[in-house]
Design a protein around this motif. Structure first.
Motif, PDB file in Angstrom:
ATOM      1  N   VAL A 181       0.821  -1.227   0.000  1.00  0.00           N
ATOM      2  CA  VAL A 181       0.000   0.000   0.000  1.00  0.00           C
ATOM      3  C   VAL A 181       0.851   1.272   0.000  1.00  0.00           C
ATOM      4  O   VAL A 181       0.341   2.352   0.265  1.00  0.00           O
ATOM      5  N   GLY A 182       2.123   1.140  -0.296  1.00  0.00           N
ATOM      6  CA  GLY A 182       2.969   2.322  -0.404  1.00  0.00           C
ATOM      7  C   GLY A 182       3.250   3.008   0.914  1.00  0.00           C
ATOM      8  O   GLY A 182       3.375   4.231   0.948  1.00  0.00           O
ATOM      9  N   ASP A 183       3.356   2.240   1.992  1.00  0.00           N
ATOM     10  CA  ASP A 183       3.671   2.787   3.329  1.00  0.00           C
ATOM     11  C   ASP A 183       2.697   3.878   3.770  1.00  0.00           C
ATOM     12  O   ASP A 183       3.088   4.841   4.436  1.00  0.00           O
ATOM     13  N   LEU A 184       1.432   3.721   3.430  1.00  0.00           N
ATOM     14  CA  LEU A 184       0.431   4.731   3.787  1.00  0.00           C
ATOM     15  C   LEU A 184      -0.090   4.590   5.212  1.00  0.00           C
ATOM     16  O   LEU A 184      -0.675   5.525   5.748  1.00  0.00           O
ATOM     17  N   ILE A 185       0.102   3.439   5.825  1.00  0.00           N
ATOM     18  CA  ILE A 185      -0.422   3.202   7.176  1.00  0.00           C
ATOM     19  C   ILE A 185       0.497   3.867   8.194  1.00  0.00           C
ATOM     20  O   ILE A 185       1.709   3.671   8.177  1.00  0.00           O
ATOM     21  N   ASP A 186      -0.097   4.672   9.075  1.00  0.00           N
ATOM     22  CA  ASP A 186       0.689   5.436  10.044  1.00  0.00           C
ATOM     23  C   ASP A 186       1.138   4.617  11.239  1.00  0.00           C
ATOM     24  O   ASP A 186       2.201   4.875  11.804  1.00  0.00           O
ATOM     25  N   ASP A 187       0.324   3.631  11.640  1.00  0.00           N
ATOM     26  CA  ASP A 187       0.692   2.831  12.811  1.00  0.00           C
ATOM     27  C   ASP A 187      -0.115   1.533  12.778  1.00  0.00           C
ATOM     28  O   ASP A 187      -1.197   1.485  12.179  1.00  0.00           O
ATOM     29  N   ILE A 188       0.439   0.514  13.411  1.00  0.00           N
ATOM     30  CA  ILE A 188      -0.235  -0.778  13.488  1.00  0.00           C
ATOM     31  C   ILE A 188      -0.147  -1.289  14.917  1.00  0.00           C
ATOM     32  O   ILE A 188       0.950  -1.363  15.481  1.00  0.00           O
ATOM     33  N   TYR A 189      -1.299  -1.613  15.486  1.00  0.00           N
ATOM     34  CA  TYR A 189      -1.378  -2.205  16.816  1.00  0.00           C
ATOM     35  C   TYR A 189      -1.945  -3.614  16.666  1.00  0.00           C
ATOM     36  O   TYR A 189      -2.885  -3.819  15.904  1.00  0.00           O
ATOM     37  N   PHE A 190      -1.367  -4.560  17.387  1.00  0.00           N
ATOM     38  CA  PHE A 190      -1.953  -5.898  17.379  1.00  0.00           C
ATOM     39  C   PHE A 190      -1.950  -6.473  18.778  1.00  0.00           C
ATOM     40  O   PHE A 190      -1.071  -6.193  19.586  1.00  0.00           O
ATOM     41  N   CYS A 191      -2.984  -7.258  19.039  1.00  0.00           N
ATOM     42  CA  CYS A 191      -3.139  -7.911  20.333  1.00  0.00           C
ATOM     43  C   CYS A 191      -2.762  -9.379  20.183  1.00  0.00           C
ATOM     44  O   CYS A 191      -3.430 -10.117  19.464  1.00  0.00           O
ATOM     45  N   PRO A 192      -1.703  -9.827  20.875  1.00  0.00           N
ATOM     46  CA  PRO A 192      -1.264 -11.214  20.770  1.00  0.00           C
ATOM     47  C   PRO A 192      -1.976 -12.151  21.729  1.00  0.00           C
ATOM     48  O   PRO A 192      -1.637 -13.332  21.800  1.00  0.00           O
ATOM     49  N   HIS A 193      -2.961 -11.649  22.460  1.00  0.00           N
ATOM     50  CA  HIS A 193      -3.590 -12.424  23.527  1.00  0.00           C
ATOM     51  C   HIS A 193      -4.872 -13.114  23.071  1.00  0.00           C
ATOM     52  O   HIS A 193      -5.494 -12.721  22.090  1.00  0.00           O
ATOM     53  N   HIS A 194      -5.270 -14.126  23.828  1.00  0.00           N
ATOM     54  CA  HIS A 194      -6.551 -14.796  23.630  1.00  0.00           C
ATOM     55  C   HIS A 194      -6.987 -15.328  24.987  1.00  0.00           C
ATOM     56  O   HIS A 194      -6.148 -15.784  25.771  1.00  0.00           O
ATOM     57  N   PRO A 195      -8.287 -15.302  25.278  1.00  0.00           N
ATOM     58  CA  PRO A 195      -8.761 -15.753  26.595  1.00  0.00           C
ATOM     59  C   PRO A 195      -8.340 -17.175  26.976  1.00  0.00           C
ATOM     60  O   PRO A 195      -8.299 -17.490  28.158  1.00  0.00           O
ATOM     61  N   VAL A 196      -7.986 -18.023  26.017  1.00  0.00           N
ATOM     62  CA  VAL A 196      -7.544 -19.373  26.385  1.00  0.00           C
ATOM     63  C   VAL A 196      -6.217 -19.348  27.136  1.00  0.00           C
ATOM     64  O   VAL A 196      -5.888 -20.287  27.852  1.00  0.00           O
ATOM     65  N   THR A 197      -5.450 -18.263  26.956  1.00  0.00           N
ATOM     66  CA  THR A 197      -4.163 -18.154  27.656  1.00  0.00           C
ATOM     67  C   THR A 197      -4.101 -16.938  28.574  1.00  0.00           C
ATOM     68  O   THR A 197      -3.690 -17.057  29.711  1.00  0.00           O
ATOM     69  N   THR A 198      -4.491 -15.772  28.051  1.00  0.00           N
ATOM     70  CA  THR A 198      -4.415 -14.538  28.837  1.00  0.00           C
ATOM     71  C   THR A 198      -5.535 -13.593  28.442  1.00  0.00           C
ATOM     72  O   THR A 198      -5.776 -13.371  27.256  1.00  0.00           O
ATOM     73  N   GLU A 199      -6.209 -13.049  29.428  1.00  0.00           N
ATOM     74  CA  GLU A 199      -7.198 -12.002  29.170  1.00  0.00           C
ATOM     75  C   GLU A 199      -6.446 -10.697  28.917  1.00  0.00           C
ATOM     76  O   GLU A 199      -5.370 -10.485  29.471  1.00  0.00           O
ATOM     77  N   SER A 200      -7.004  -9.832  28.091  1.00  0.00           N
ATOM     78  CA  SER A 200      -6.351  -8.557  27.822  1.00  0.00           C
ATOM     79  C   SER A 200      -7.375  -7.529  27.362  1.00  0.00           C
ATOM     80  O   SER A 200      -8.252  -7.834  26.548  1.00  0.00           O
ATOM     81  N   LEU A 201      -7.222  -6.316  27.848  1.00  0.00           N
ATOM     82  CA  LEU A 201      -8.076  -5.211  27.409  1.00  0.00           C
ATOM     83  C   LEU A 201      -7.678  -4.712  26.021  1.00  0.00           C
ATOM     84  O   LEU A 201      -8.380  -3.901  25.423  1.00  0.00           O
ATOM     85  N   LEU A 202      -6.523  -5.204  25.510  1.00  0.00           N
ATOM     86  CA  LEU A 202      -6.137  -4.872  24.146  1.00  0.00           C
ATOM     87  C   LEU A 202      -7.060  -5.543  23.137  1.00  0.00           C
ATOM     88  O   LEU A 202      -7.331  -5.007  22.076  1.00  0.00           O
TER      89      LEU A 202
END
Length: 171
Positions: free
Chosen positions: A79-100
């Motif tokens: 996409v030509g580096d148009l995205i300003d930032d990327i956030y990802f949540c590596p969690h899942h309730p089977v292992t860890t709860e997260s507000l992310l």
């Protein structure tokens, strides 16, 4: 310091093809038609572009953080580096709860604080009710893409990112 308007974007099903299973291999990561054009239009209209994506496969041991970062590098290249930032949540309730993890809103809240965002001028575009729920928690307008979600919706629906851009954002 002035406030910035933003488009929050879910990843799978909005920017790249939703495969119905985890997308973490580069040869499976297919950017959808119209995505680059959509992002170019949004940038031209002054929007910051921030991806917020649940990546539970990390918590489940299916793939690594490095796999996710490789997919995001490919996305930026396509996409030509148009995205300003990327956030990802590596969690899942089977292992860890997260507000992310969407439908919670911590990824969006972190972006609001970092980028000084004006939530009244911002949107969240996703393909799942949980994307819309995360948006509502912080007062951002949500737009639902595609046909994955059935039943009554509380957000406008668009066929694609480009459809959302033309019919709900840049009108």
């Amino acid at each position: 310091m002035s406030l910035h308007k933003c488009i929050f974007l879910d990843r799978d099903g909005v920017l790249n093809k939703e495969r119905g299973e985890y997308t973490f291999k580069l040869n499976d990561f297919l950017v959808l038609d119209g995505v680059k054009q959509s992002l170019e239009i949004l940038k031209k209209h002054g929007y910051l572009l921030i991806v917020v994506t649940n990546q539970a496969g990390i918590a489940k041991g299916i793939y690594s953080k490095e796999d996710v970062l490789s997919c995001h590098a490919l996305l930026q290249a396509k996409v030509g580096d148009l995205i300003d930032d990327i956030y990802f949540c590596p969690h899942h309730p089977v292992t860890t709860e997260s507000l992310l993890r969407k439908p919670d809103s911590l990824m969006l809240e972190k972006a609001i604080a970092k980028w000084n965002l004006d939530i009244s001028e911002s949107f969240m575009i996703g393909d799942s009710i949980r994307d819309i729920e995360a948006a509502k928690k912080i007062g951002v307008k949500g737009i639902l893409i595609g046909e994955k979600e059935k039943g009554e919706l509380t957000a406008p629906r668009a066929d694609s990112l480009l459809d959302a851009v033309h019919n709900y954002i840049i009108t």
